[in-house]
Design a protein around this motif. Sequence first.
Motif, PDB file in Angstrom:
ATOM      1  N   ASP A   1       0.810  -1.212   0.000  1.00 18.53           N
ATOM      2  CA  ASP A   1       0.000   0.000   0.000  1.00 18.53           C
ATOM      3  C   ASP A   1       0.848   1.269   0.000  1.00 18.53           C
ATOM      4  O   ASP A   1       0.370   2.331  -0.388  1.00 18.53           O
ATOM      5  CB  ASP A   1      -0.914   0.021   1.235  1.00 18.53           C
ATOM      6  N   ALA A   2       2.075   1.164   0.467  1.00 24.94           N
ATOM      7  CA  ALA A   2       2.929   2.340   0.596  1.00 24.94           C
ATOM      8  C   ALA A   2       4.332   2.008   0.130  1.00 24.94           C
ATOM      9  O   ALA A   2       4.750   0.845   0.155  1.00 24.94           O
ATOM     10  CB  ALA A   2       2.956   2.818   2.055  1.00 24.94           C
ATOM     11  N   PRO A   3       5.099   3.021  -0.306  1.00 27.62           N
ATOM     12  CA  PRO A   3       6.472   2.753  -0.759  1.00 27.62           C
ATOM     13  C   PRO A   3       7.386   2.394   0.399  1.00 27.62           C
ATOM     14  O   PRO A   3       7.241   2.919   1.507  1.00 27.62           O
ATOM     15  CB  PRO A   3       6.896   4.074  -1.396  1.00 27.62           C
TER      16      PRO A   3
ATOM     17  N   ALA B   1      -2.584  -4.876  22.568  1.00 25.38           N
ATOM     18  CA  ALA B   1      -1.487  -4.174  23.250  1.00 25.38           C
ATOM     19  C   ALA B   1      -0.135  -4.754  22.840  1.00 25.38           C
ATOM     20  O   ALA B   1       0.842  -4.017  22.654  1.00 25.38           O
ATOM     21  CB  ALA B   1      -1.678  -4.267  24.760  1.00 25.38           C
ATOM     22  N   LEU B   2      -0.077  -6.086  22.702  1.00 29.49           N
ATOM     23  CA  LEU B   2       1.168  -6.724  22.250  1.00 29.49           C
ATOM     24  C   LEU B   2       1.543  -6.235  20.866  1.00 29.49           C
ATOM     25  O   LEU B   2       2.706  -5.908  20.598  1.00 29.49           O
ATOM     26  CB  LEU B   2       0.996  -8.239  22.260  1.00 29.49           C
ATOM     27  N   LEU B   3       0.584  -6.171  19.955  1.00 34.50           N
ATOM     28  CA  LEU B   3       0.865  -5.695  18.605  1.00 34.50           C
ATOM     29  C   LEU B   3       1.317  -4.243  18.616  1.00 34.50           C
ATOM     30  O   LEU B   3       2.198  -3.858  17.844  1.00 34.50           O
ATOM     31  CB  LEU B   3      -0.380  -5.858  17.720  1.00 34.50           C
ATOM     32  N   ARG B   4       0.731  -3.441  19.504  1.00 35.71           N
ATOM     33  CA  ARG B   4       1.181  -2.045  19.602  1.00 35.71           C
ATOM     34  C   ARG B   4       2.618  -1.987  20.113  1.00 35.71           C
ATOM     35  O   ARG B   4       3.441  -1.219  19.596  1.00 35.71           O
ATOM     36  CB  ARG B   4       0.258  -1.258  20.525  1.00 35.71           C
TER      37      ARG B   4
ATOM     38  N   GLU C   1       0.648  -3.298  14.886  1.00 38.31           N
ATOM     39  CA  GLU C   1      -0.790  -3.019  14.749  1.00 38.31           C
ATOM     40  C   GLU C   1      -1.162  -2.382  13.408  1.00 38.31           C
ATOM     41  O   GLU C   1      -2.128  -2.803  12.769  1.00 38.31           O
ATOM     42  CB  GLU C   1      -1.274  -2.151  15.911  1.00 38.31           C
ATOM     43  N   PRO C   2      -0.383  -1.399  12.908  1.00 38.85           N
ATOM     44  CA  PRO C   2      -0.755  -0.809  11.616  1.00 38.85           C
ATOM     45  C   PRO C   2      -0.559  -1.760  10.435  1.00 38.85           C
ATOM     46  O   PRO C   2      -0.990  -1.450   9.317  1.00 38.85           O
ATOM     47  CB  PRO C   2       0.188   0.404  11.498  1.00 38.85           C
TER      48      PRO C   2
ATOM     49  N   LEU D   1       6.746  -7.748   4.658  1.00 35.45           N
ATOM     50  CA  LEU D   1       7.340  -7.037   5.790  1.00 35.45           C
ATOM     51  C   LEU D   1       8.860  -7.079   5.709  1.00 35.45           C
ATOM     52  O   LEU D   1       9.445  -7.930   5.042  1.00 35.45           O
ATOM     53  CB  LEU D   1       6.895  -7.667   7.103  1.00 35.45           C
ATOM     54  N   SER D   2       9.490  -6.167   6.417  1.00 31.31           N
ATOM     55  CA  SER D   2      10.950  -6.211   6.536  1.00 31.31           C
ATOM     56  C   SER D   2      11.351  -7.406   7.400  1.00 31.31           C
ATOM     57  O   SER D   2      10.511  -8.016   8.082  1.00 31.31           O
ATOM     58  CB  SER D   2      11.467  -4.924   7.179  1.00 31.31           C
TER      59      SER D   2
END
Length: 483
Positions: free
Chosen positions: A15-17, A387-390, A395-396, A405-406
């Motif tokens: 979705d994003a560069p 909360a763990l994902l944050r 989360e995003p 993902l990296s």
Amino acid sequence: MIRIDGVRWTYSGADAPTLDGLTLHVRPGETVVLCGPSGSGKSTALRLMNGLIPHFHEGRLEGTVHLDGQAVADLSLDRLGRRTGTVLQHPRRQFFTDEAEAELAFALENFGEPPERIRERVTTVIDEHRLRGLTDRRLQELSGGQQQQVACAAAAAHRPPVLLFDEPTSNLSAAAIERFTATLARLRADGATIVIAEHRLHFLRGIADRVVALRAGRVDAVWRGEEFAALDDDTLSAEGLRSLAPVPRPVPPRACAHGPSIDGDTPSAGVLANAGAGVTLRDVRCAFHGRRVLDIREAYLPAGTVTAVTGPNGAGKSTLARILTGLQRHDGEVLLDGRRLSRTHRQRVSAIVMQDVQRQLFTDSVGAELRLDASGDAAPEDERSRALLRDLDLEPLSSRHPLSLSGGQQQRLVVAAARLSARRIVVFDEPSSGVDRRHLHSITQVMRDLAGEGVVVLLISHDDELLTLATDQELKLRLIDGA
């Protein structure tokens, strides 16, 4: 030598560069270190330099990339391969043969070098990289750190003018890092252009000509080597960067264990007297093609404790991880709370974060990956899971494909999945690969929380910063049978 001008790169389906206006010039013979938060674009920048973007990875490329005055997009992969040598984060992905010596010769054979010259060069590379003892073994039998050493040597074997390293020390012991640092110094003195993407920075003092911090796909800060070496820890922390000074790790209590693989073992009676809730190993042995890799007569790994498993590359640390999680055949027995567990049972009650976490990603989104193995009150929909994902900055990314993902984000995703799995035994095998300072603390907190719930937690690592933060006791292994 390398010119990246105004590059905006978006992976297919993203979705994003990942890179958003990156401009970076590397002069011939310069050694440049790329650092910055996980997901900032370091690995992607290296893929621009060796031509994997746009020749292999699909996506949209804007801007220009030149290598030695020629557009990378116009160069064939053959010509790019002659000019560059690359070491990936997980070297097993780049091997083309099944033996170390054959891997060192592979590029030279591909480029049509005469056999006698290949033999001479391979012998030189083996000596320069101190690989004696590894060259007659199959690559799959080597530890992750040993594979990394072979990959570094193979990348330099055909003497490319540009060398690119992506997290080259992530699986290396302190002694192996010293050898790698000496290799970098020699390559630098020979005039090679070197670009290194790294989170562990202390070994690069005196090696780097420039240090470039990336953030959100563009250059955020640049320091000359001497300027970077003079930065204080508060400045580094504000940038999210690791310490420049080797961490003086406290000596933790020794785990109760003995046997040929144990460095500084304790008496047999101590193991049995202290065994309670947790894992007990009895006469656990493992060998590959007649070569002993691991031999533990007895060991006790208590529940509610983070046990660090340390030792040189090849000492059997990852083998122990596979045994505990039921992934490796072995002699002897493994008990949990005094009850013998079969390999099948261990697979049901354990979770592992492997060195190469990409091998553990199976679904089409971050959210689905977490739901795949979550159970009970750890379901990813509840507030504790959010909360763990944050905390792990995931989360995003919940709708993103895991393979987009990296490396560091993938690492944290598998850590989160292990946290939500509600298993009695959880093993973290080099979990700080691709992890910046902030996430070093968040991963430590995951291990602490698991231990607080009575889980048997094993941490396999060479990362002194992580070991200092997380370790309650240490199980130190040593090489046996001349391994």
